[in-house]
Scaffold this motif. Structure first.
Motif, PDB file in Angstrom:
ATOM      1  N   MET A  33       0.760  -1.137   0.134  1.00 31.96           N
ATOM      2  CA  MET A  33      -0.057   0.022   0.000  1.00 31.96           C
ATOM      3  C   MET A  33       0.680   1.263  -0.070  1.00 31.96           C
ATOM      4  O   MET A  33       1.876   1.610   0.768  1.00 31.96           O
ATOM      5  N   THR A  34       0.495   2.286  -0.857  1.00 27.69           N
ATOM      6  CA  THR A  34       1.375   3.421  -0.893  1.00 27.69           C
ATOM      7  C   THR A  34       1.096   4.486   0.329  1.00 27.69           C
ATOM      8  O   THR A  34       0.016   4.393   0.988  1.00 27.69           O
ATOM      9  N   THR A  35       2.168   5.185   0.536  1.00 27.34           N
ATOM     10  CA  THR A  35       1.817   6.173   1.537  1.00 27.34           C
ATOM     11  C   THR A  35       1.455   7.567   0.822  1.00 27.34           C
ATOM     12  O   THR A  35       1.245   8.533   1.134  1.00 27.34           O
ATOM     13  N   HIS A  36       1.202   7.512  -0.559  1.00 26.57           N
ATOM     14  CA  HIS A  36       0.978   8.640  -1.090  1.00 26.57           C
ATOM     15  C   HIS A  36      -0.666   8.677  -1.866  1.00 26.57           C
ATOM     16  O   HIS A  36      -0.708   8.750  -2.794  1.00 26.57           O
ATOM     17  N   GLY A  37      -1.384   8.403  -0.691  1.00 23.37           N
ATOM     18  CA  GLY A  37      -2.492   8.747  -1.020  1.00 23.37           C
ATOM     19  C   GLY A  37      -3.306  10.081  -0.746  1.00 23.37           C
ATOM     20  O   GLY A  37      -2.440  10.837   0.017  1.00 23.37           O
ATOM     21  N   PRO A  38      -4.337  10.275  -0.847  1.00 21.49           N
ATOM     22  CA  PRO A  38      -4.834  11.589  -0.849  1.00 21.49           C
ATOM     23  C   PRO A  38      -5.457  12.125   0.648  1.00 21.49           C
ATOM     24  O   PRO A  38      -6.152  11.218   1.132  1.00 21.49           O
ATOM     25  N   VAL A  39      -4.975  13.358   0.977  1.00 22.71           N
ATOM     26  CA  VAL A  39      -5.649  13.785   2.151  1.00 22.71           C
ATOM     27  C   VAL A  39      -6.679  14.738   1.916  1.00 22.71           C
ATOM     28  O   VAL A  39      -6.497  15.780   1.430  1.00 22.71           O
ATOM     29  N   LEU A  40      -8.070  14.303   2.351  1.00 28.00           N
ATOM     30  CA  LEU A  40      -9.178  15.069   1.986  1.00 28.00           C
ATOM     31  C   LEU A  40      -9.831  16.011   3.089  1.00 28.00           C
ATOM     32  O   LEU A  40      -9.347  15.715   4.224  1.00 28.00           O
ATOM     33  N   PRO A  41     -10.347  16.880   2.816  1.00 24.97           N
ATOM     34  CA  PRO A  41     -10.856  17.421   1.645  1.00 24.97           C
ATOM     35  C   PRO A  41      -9.644  18.321   0.865  1.00 24.97           C
ATOM     36  O   PRO A  41     -10.253  18.995  -0.078  1.00 24.97           O
ATOM     37  N   ILE A  42      -8.442  18.483   1.242  1.00 23.92           N
ATOM     38  CA  ILE A  42      -7.587  19.367   0.500  1.00 23.92           C
ATOM     39  C   ILE A  42      -6.813  19.152  -0.729  1.00 23.92           C
ATOM     40  O   ILE A  42      -6.130  19.778  -1.120  1.00 23.92           O
ATOM     41  N   SER A  78      -4.091  16.948  -0.818  1.00 22.90           N
ATOM     42  CA  SER A  78      -2.753  16.845  -0.816  1.00 22.90           C
ATOM     43  C   SER A  78      -2.248  15.338  -0.676  1.00 22.90           C
ATOM     44  O   SER A  78      -3.105  14.586  -0.248  1.00 22.90           O
ATOM     45  N   CYS A  79      -1.052  15.190  -1.023  1.00 26.65           N
ATOM     46  CA  CYS A  79      -0.606  13.836  -0.781  1.00 26.65           C
ATOM     47  C   CYS A  79      -0.187  13.574   0.821  1.00 26.65           C
ATOM     48  O   CYS A  79       0.660  14.439   1.311  1.00 26.65           O
ATOM     49  N   GLY A  80      -0.762  12.570   1.206  1.00 19.37           N
ATOM     50  CA  GLY A  80      -0.314  11.990   2.533  1.00 19.37           C
ATOM     51  C   GLY A  80       1.186  11.677   2.823  1.00 19.37           C
ATOM     52  O   GLY A  80       1.871  11.511   3.683  1.00 19.37           O
ATOM     53  N   GLY A  81       1.834  11.419   1.640  1.00 22.22           N
ATOM     54  CA  GLY A  81       3.403  11.110   1.417  1.00 22.22           C
ATOM     55  C   GLY A  81       4.418  12.215   1.530  1.00 22.22           C
ATOM     56  O   GLY A  81       5.543  12.137   2.155  1.00 22.22           O
ATOM     57  N   CYS A  82       3.927  13.198   0.575  1.00 15.83           N
ATOM     58  CA  CYS A  82       4.939  14.003   0.369  1.00 15.83           C
ATOM     59  C   CYS A  82       4.379  15.726   0.352  1.00 15.83           C
ATOM     60  O   CYS A  82       4.999  16.634   0.172  1.00 15.83           O
ATOM     61  N   ASP A  83       3.088  15.846   0.695  1.00 15.92           N
ATOM     62  CA  ASP A  83       2.406  16.749   0.926  1.00 15.92           C
ATOM     63  C   ASP A  83       2.189  17.976  -0.423  1.00 15.92           C
ATOM     64  O   ASP A  83       1.846  18.996  -0.556  1.00 15.92           O
ATOM     65  N   LEU A  84       2.302  17.123  -1.525  1.00 15.64           N
ATOM     66  CA  LEU A  84       2.241  17.760  -2.775  1.00 15.64           C
ATOM     67  C   LEU A  84       0.676  17.692  -3.207  1.00 15.64           C
ATOM     68  O   LEU A  84       0.154  17.004  -2.557  1.00 15.64           O
ATOM     69  N   PRO A  85       0.269  18.622  -4.179  1.00 13.90           N
ATOM     70  CA  PRO A  85      -1.085  18.175  -4.644  1.00 13.90           C
ATOM     71  C   PRO A  85      -1.331  16.864  -5.117  1.00 13.90           C
ATOM     72  O   PRO A  85      -0.163  16.292  -6.042  1.00 13.90           O
ATOM     73  N   THR A 136       5.246  10.753  -7.504  1.00  8.37           N
ATOM     74  CA  THR A 136       5.184   9.301  -7.082  1.00  8.37           C
ATOM     75  C   THR A 136       4.178   8.513  -7.417  1.00  8.37           C
ATOM     76  O   THR A 136       4.111   7.266  -7.679  1.00  8.37           O
ATOM     77  N   ARG A 137       2.707   9.051  -7.050  1.00  5.80           N
ATOM     78  CA  ARG A 137       1.619   8.265  -7.183  1.00  5.80           C
ATOM     79  C   ARG A 137       1.184   8.237  -8.609  1.00  5.80           C
ATOM     80  O   ARG A 137       0.628   7.025  -8.826  1.00  5.80           O
ATOM     81  N   ARG A 138       1.525   9.241  -9.336  1.00  7.82           N
ATOM     82  CA  ARG A 138       1.366   8.965 -10.805  1.00  7.82           C
ATOM     83  C   ARG A 138       2.173   7.825 -11.412  1.00  7.82           C
ATOM     84  O   ARG A 138       1.640   7.211 -12.233  1.00  7.82           O
ATOM     85  N   ARG A 139       3.352   7.911 -11.015  1.00  9.35           N
ATOM     86  CA  ARG A 139       4.206   6.541 -11.609  1.00  9.35           C
ATOM     87  C   ARG A 139       3.699   5.234 -10.900  1.00  9.35           C
ATOM     88  O   ARG A 139       3.778   4.365 -11.694  1.00  9.35           O
ATOM     89  N   GLU A 140       3.288   5.397  -9.758  1.00 12.12           N
ATOM     90  CA  GLU A 140       2.679   3.952  -9.214  1.00 12.12           C
ATOM     91  C   GLU A 140       1.513   3.524  -9.911  1.00 12.12           C
ATOM     92  O   GLU A 140       1.236   2.361 -10.324  1.00 12.12           O
ATOM     93  N   LEU A 141       0.674   4.677 -10.359  1.00 13.50           N
ATOM     94  CA  LEU A 141      -0.489   4.309 -10.898  1.00 13.50           C
ATOM     95  C   LEU A 141      -0.407   3.895 -12.382  1.00 13.50           C
ATOM     96  O   LEU A 141      -1.000   3.001 -13.296  1.00 13.50           O
ATOM     97  N   ARG A 142       0.590   4.596 -12.966  1.00 12.99           N
ATOM     98  CA  ARG A 142       0.899   4.016 -14.303  1.00 12.99           C
ATOM     99  C   ARG A 142       1.406   2.698 -14.417  1.00 12.99           C
ATOM    100  O   ARG A 142       1.000   1.946 -15.396  1.00 12.99           O
TER     101      ARG A 142
END
Length: 98
Positions: free
Chosen positions: A1-10, A12-19, A24-30
């Motif tokens: 399981m990735t640590t780069h999941g969304p933090v709602l409702p804002i 942002s990424c739970g792993g790196c705080d980017l939008p 990283t999550r895009r690479r994982e999803l690809r």
């Protein structure tokens, strides 16, 4: 399981705080959806709808690019820039007699 999941409702990424989805999550999803691009688009579309509800002030085009637009590009494709590059002078203009 990735640590780069969304933090709602804002969103942002739970792993790196980017939008989210972050690079990283895009690479994982690809990688995860490599053989199922339509499934990836449906997955991201569901998140887009949820994000639009959470962030009604965000422009629709920006949300589309953020959640879905990147998935249609090859992973190593350069990002489009809005900057303009001046045209290179014609070779005849560069070799003016001095």
């Amino acid at each position: 399981m990735t640590t780069h999941g969304p933090v709602l409702p804002i969103w942002s990424c739970g792993g790196c705080d980017l939008p989210w989805p972050c690079p990283t999550r895009r690479r994982e999803l690809r990688a995860e959806y490599a053989d199922a691009p339509v499934s990836l688009a449906l997955y991201l579309g569901a998140y887009l709808v949820q994000a639009a509800e959470d962030m009604p002030w965000a422009p629709a085009g920006a949300l589309h690019r953020r959640f879905i637009g990147w998935a249609r590009q090859p992973p190593d494709a350069p990002q489009r820039s809005t900057a303009t590059v001046p045209a290179e002078p014609d070779r005849h203009e560069r070799q003016q007699p001095g």
